[in-house]
Design a protein around this motif. Structure first.
Motif, PDB file in Angstrom:
ATOM      1  N   CYS A   1      -1.265  -4.238   1.950  1.00  0.00           N
ATOM      2  CA  CYS A   1      -2.271  -3.710   3.299  1.00  0.00           C
ATOM      3  C   CYS A   1      -1.719  -4.166   4.610  1.00  0.00           C
ATOM      4  O   CYS A   1      -2.933  -4.378   5.437  1.00  0.00           O
ATOM      5  CB  CYS A   1      -2.943  -3.277   3.558  1.00  0.00           C
ATOM      6  SG  CYS A   1      -4.300  -2.433   1.780  1.00  0.00           S
TER       7      CYS A   1
ATOM      8  N   SER B   1      -6.120   1.174   6.055  1.00  0.00           N
ATOM      9  CA  SER B   1      -5.241   1.766   4.599  1.00  0.00           C
ATOM     10  C   SER B   1      -6.118   0.339   3.689  1.00  0.00           C
ATOM     11  O   SER B   1      -6.166   0.871   2.633  1.00  0.00           O
ATOM     12  CB  SER B   1      -3.625   1.131   4.354  1.00  0.00           C
ATOM     13  OG  SER B   1      -2.877   1.753   5.042  1.00  0.00           O
TER      14      SER B   1
ATOM     15  N   ILE C   1     -10.613   1.575  -5.247  1.00  0.00           N
ATOM     16  CA  ILE C   1     -10.382   0.522  -6.316  1.00  0.00           C
ATOM     17  C   ILE C   1     -11.349  -0.387  -6.755  1.00  0.00           C
ATOM     18  O   ILE C   1     -12.173  -0.037  -8.345  1.00  0.00           O
ATOM     19  CB  ILE C   1      -9.830  -0.737  -6.030  1.00  0.00           C
ATOM     20  CG1 ILE C   1      -8.246  -0.034  -5.827  1.00  0.00           C
ATOM     21  CG2 ILE C   1      -9.395  -1.462  -6.832  1.00  0.00           C
ATOM     22  CD1 ILE C   1      -6.740  -1.196  -5.321  1.00  0.00           C
TER      23      ILE C   1
ATOM     24  N   ILE D   1      -2.414  -6.265  -2.977  1.00  0.00           N
ATOM     25  CA  ILE D   1      -2.162  -5.437  -2.679  1.00  0.00           C
ATOM     26  C   ILE D   1      -1.811  -5.821  -1.171  1.00  0.00           C
ATOM     27  O   ILE D   1      -2.909  -6.134  -0.795  1.00  0.00           O
ATOM     28  CB  ILE D   1      -2.857  -4.048  -3.217  1.00  0.00           C
ATOM     29  CG1 ILE D   1      -3.319  -3.888  -4.137  1.00  0.00           C
ATOM     30  CG2 ILE D   1      -2.815  -2.882  -2.170  1.00  0.00           C
ATOM     31  CD1 ILE D   1      -4.511  -2.604  -4.895  1.00  0.00           C
TER      32      ILE D   1
ATOM     33  N   VAL E   1      -6.509  -7.370  -1.911  1.00  0.00           N
ATOM     34  CA  VAL E   1      -6.184  -6.749  -1.101  1.00  0.00           C
ATOM     35  C   VAL E   1      -6.395  -7.572   0.427  1.00  0.00           C
ATOM     36  O   VAL E   1      -7.461  -7.375   0.605  1.00  0.00           O
ATOM     37  CB  VAL E   1      -7.972  -5.375  -0.452  1.00  0.00           C
ATOM     38  CG1 VAL E   1      -6.189  -4.289   0.447  1.00  0.00           C
ATOM     39  CG2 VAL E   1      -7.470  -4.184  -1.926  1.00  0.00           C
TER      40      VAL E   1
ATOM     41  N   SER F   1       2.908   1.954  -2.115  1.00  0.00           N
ATOM     42  CA  SER F   1       2.921   2.853  -3.444  1.00  0.00           C
ATOM     43  C   SER F   1       2.173   2.624  -3.799  1.00  0.00           C
ATOM     44  O   SER F   1       2.284   3.049  -5.394  1.00  0.00           O
ATOM     45  CB  SER F   1       3.829   0.942  -3.965  1.00  0.00           C
ATOM     46  OG  SER F   1       5.355   0.801  -3.493  1.00  0.00           O
ATOM     47  N   TYR F   2       0.827   2.379  -3.546  1.00  0.00           N
ATOM     48  CA  TYR F   2      -0.672   2.728  -3.795  1.00  0.00           C
ATOM     49  C   TYR F   2      -0.495   4.231  -4.245  1.00  0.00           C
ATOM     50  O   TYR F   2      -0.257   5.663  -2.950  1.00  0.00           O
ATOM     51  CB  TYR F   2      -1.121   2.646  -3.214  1.00  0.00           C
ATOM     52  CG  TYR F   2      -2.789   2.583  -4.035  1.00  0.00           C
ATOM     53  CD1 TYR F   2      -3.323   1.951  -4.935  1.00  0.00           C
ATOM     54  CD2 TYR F   2      -3.598   3.633  -3.153  1.00  0.00           C
ATOM     55  CE1 TYR F   2      -4.469   2.178  -5.588  1.00  0.00           C
ATOM     56  CE2 TYR F   2      -4.900   4.489  -3.711  1.00  0.00           C
ATOM     57  CZ  TYR F   2      -5.648   3.276  -5.107  1.00  0.00           C
ATOM     58  OH  TYR F   2      -6.934   3.955  -5.037  1.00  0.00           O
ATOM     59  N   ARG F   3      -1.658   5.245  -4.967  1.00  0.00           N
ATOM     60  CA  ARG F   3      -1.644   6.496  -5.737  1.00  0.00           C
ATOM     61  C   ARG F   3      -2.975   6.250  -5.822  1.00  0.00           C
ATOM     62  O   ARG F   3      -3.878   7.483  -5.138  1.00  0.00           O
ATOM     63  CB  ARG F   3      -0.794   6.852  -6.097  1.00  0.00           C
ATOM     64  CG  ARG F   3       1.178   7.560  -5.710  1.00  0.00           C
ATOM     65  CD  ARG F   3       1.444   7.722  -4.453  1.00  0.00           C
ATOM     66  NE  ARG F   3       2.730   7.739  -4.364  1.00  0.00           N
ATOM     67  CZ  ARG F   3       2.886   6.962  -3.753  1.00  0.00           C
ATOM     68  NH1 ARG F   3       2.289   6.050  -2.782  1.00  0.00           N
ATOM     69  NH2 ARG F   3       4.449   6.771  -2.296  1.00  0.00           N
TER      70      ARG F   3
ATOM     71  N   PRO G   1      -6.780   5.127  -7.926  1.00  0.00           N
ATOM     72  CA  PRO G   1      -7.491   4.071  -8.538  1.00  0.00           C
ATOM     73  C   PRO G   1      -7.328   2.724  -9.538  1.00  0.00           C
ATOM     74  O   PRO G   1      -7.461   2.393 -10.381  1.00  0.00           O
ATOM     75  CB  PRO G   1      -8.526   3.622  -7.963  1.00  0.00           C
ATOM     76  CG  PRO G   1      -8.809   5.181  -8.255  1.00  0.00           C
ATOM     77  CD  PRO G   1      -7.248   6.020  -7.927  1.00  0.00           C
TER      78      PRO G   1
ATOM     79  N   THR H   1      -3.545  -7.924  -9.177  1.00  0.00           N
ATOM     80  CA  THR H   1      -3.003  -8.040  -8.773  1.00  0.00           C
ATOM     81  C   THR H   1      -3.471  -8.372  -7.083  1.00  0.00           C
ATOM     82  O   THR H   1      -4.474  -7.904  -6.359  1.00  0.00           O
ATOM     83  CB  THR H   1      -3.641  -6.245  -8.673  1.00  0.00           C
ATOM     84  OG1 THR H   1      -2.608  -5.540 -10.278  1.00  0.00           O
ATOM     85  CG2 THR H   1      -2.792  -5.470  -8.232  1.00  0.00           C
TER      86      THR H   1
ATOM     87  N   SER I   1       1.121  -1.295  -0.045  1.00  0.00           N
ATOM     88  CA  SER I   1      -0.048   0.233  -0.541  1.00  0.00           C
ATOM     89  C   SER I   1       0.733   0.902  -0.558  1.00  0.00           C
ATOM     90  O   SER I   1       0.584   2.107  -0.437  1.00  0.00           O
ATOM     91  CB  SER I   1      -1.115   0.058   0.975  1.00  0.00           C
ATOM     92  OG  SER I   1      -0.155   0.057   2.588  1.00  0.00           O
TER      93      SER I   1
ATOM     94  N   ILE J   1      -8.495   1.717   0.492  1.00  0.00           N
ATOM     95  CA  ILE J   1      -7.753   1.451  -0.826  1.00  0.00           C
ATOM     96  C   ILE J   1      -8.923   0.687  -2.035  1.00  0.00           C
ATOM     97  O   ILE J   1      -9.117   0.415  -3.256  1.00  0.00           O
ATOM     98  CB  ILE J   1      -6.501   0.691  -0.777  1.00  0.00           C
ATOM     99  CG1 ILE J   1      -5.892   1.434  -0.518  1.00  0.00           C
ATOM    100  CG2 ILE J   1      -6.450   0.114  -2.397  1.00  0.00           C
ATOM    101  CD1 ILE J   1      -3.882   0.914  -0.634  1.00  0.00           C
TER     102      ILE J   1
END
Length: 244
Positions: free
Chosen positions: A123, A48, A56, A121, A42, A28-30, A32, A119, A26, A52
């Motif tokens: 968190c 977080s 998304i 992610i 996730v 690196s997440y900016r 969606p 993907t 997370s 996120i």
């Protein structure tokens, strides 16, 4: 007071190295948009993870939130999942990442399921890290526990010349960190005194024992939400209230 949101903490999951999809923390997440039309897993349903997943969900095909246990699923999260059940789903622990791109889950009761994902992610929080600090072993980070620290702030053998502000997690940060900073300032100015080194060490040992009895893993030492015993709650209130 250098913060602790720069060294991502990643879980150990079978198949991570060979999985052909995209994996990221997370940190690196900016935005969606890169996940438009994807199936996204996730891992983690803390603040977080929830934020996120909700972002998304608006662009992704499917979003699967992974909780470590049903205890992590709060009433608020349950309502969110029910409201957005069309493409927001809950699963329990990830069992493995398969080479064919599938993610297998442990669904409890010995059952399992899997989905094809694009993907994952993570968190999953952060590691405490002080690569610039050499205390000769007086302070160490072991399984994400920084210690020994008297009330999460002062290392007994180096106090008051060294202190740590901001290690507490899952608190109202501005208020709690300001309280810690005020305490440090008052100790350094001579307005307040610390207990002896022996007394501080004994207090730390009592905290560790209390958390162990409460079933709290050492990696959650600085998490307030995992305080389950009266001794730990008392120590927390001391940090936030007594020293300001």
């Amino acid at each position: 007071a250098t913060g602790h949101y720069s060294q991502p903490r990643l879980p150990i999951i079978k198949g991570m190295e060979a999985w052909r999809g995209r994996q990221m923390h997370s940190h690196s997440y900016r935005v969606p948009e890169p996940f438009c039309g994807e199936v996204v897993v996730v891992v983690g349903c803390g603040d977080s993870g929830r934020d996120i997943a909700m972002e998304i969900r608006g662009v992704a095909k499917e979003v699967y939130m992974v909780a470590g246990s049903m205890e992590a699923v709060t009433p608020g999260l349950s309502k969110v999942l029910a409201k957005h059940s069309a493409n927001l789903h809950l699963r329990l622990e990830v069992e493995r990442l398969c080479e064919d791109g599938r993610v297998a889950f442990k669904d409890g009761g010995g059952s399992s399921s899997s989905i094809a994902a694009d993907t994952v992610i993570y968190c999953t929080g952060y590691n405490y890290s002080f690569p610039f600090l050499d205390t000769g072993g007086a302070v160490a980070v072991d399984d994400n526990r920084v210690g020994p620290l008297f009330e999460h702030v002062f290392p007994p053998s180096l106090a008051p010349s060294l202190s740590f502000v901001g290690l507490l997690r899952k608190v109202f940060a501005p208020r709690s960190f300001e309280a810690q900073a005020r305490w440090v300032a008052q100790v350094l100015s001579g307005r307040r005194k610390l207990p002896t080194e022996e007394e501080m060490l004994r207090s730390v040992e009592e905290l560790y024992r209390a958390r162990e009895i409460a079933g709290v893993p050492s990696k959650y030492t600085h998490e307030v939400r995992s305080l389950k015993c009266s001794v730990c709650v008392t120590l927390l209130l001391t940090v936030l209230l007594k020293h300001i």
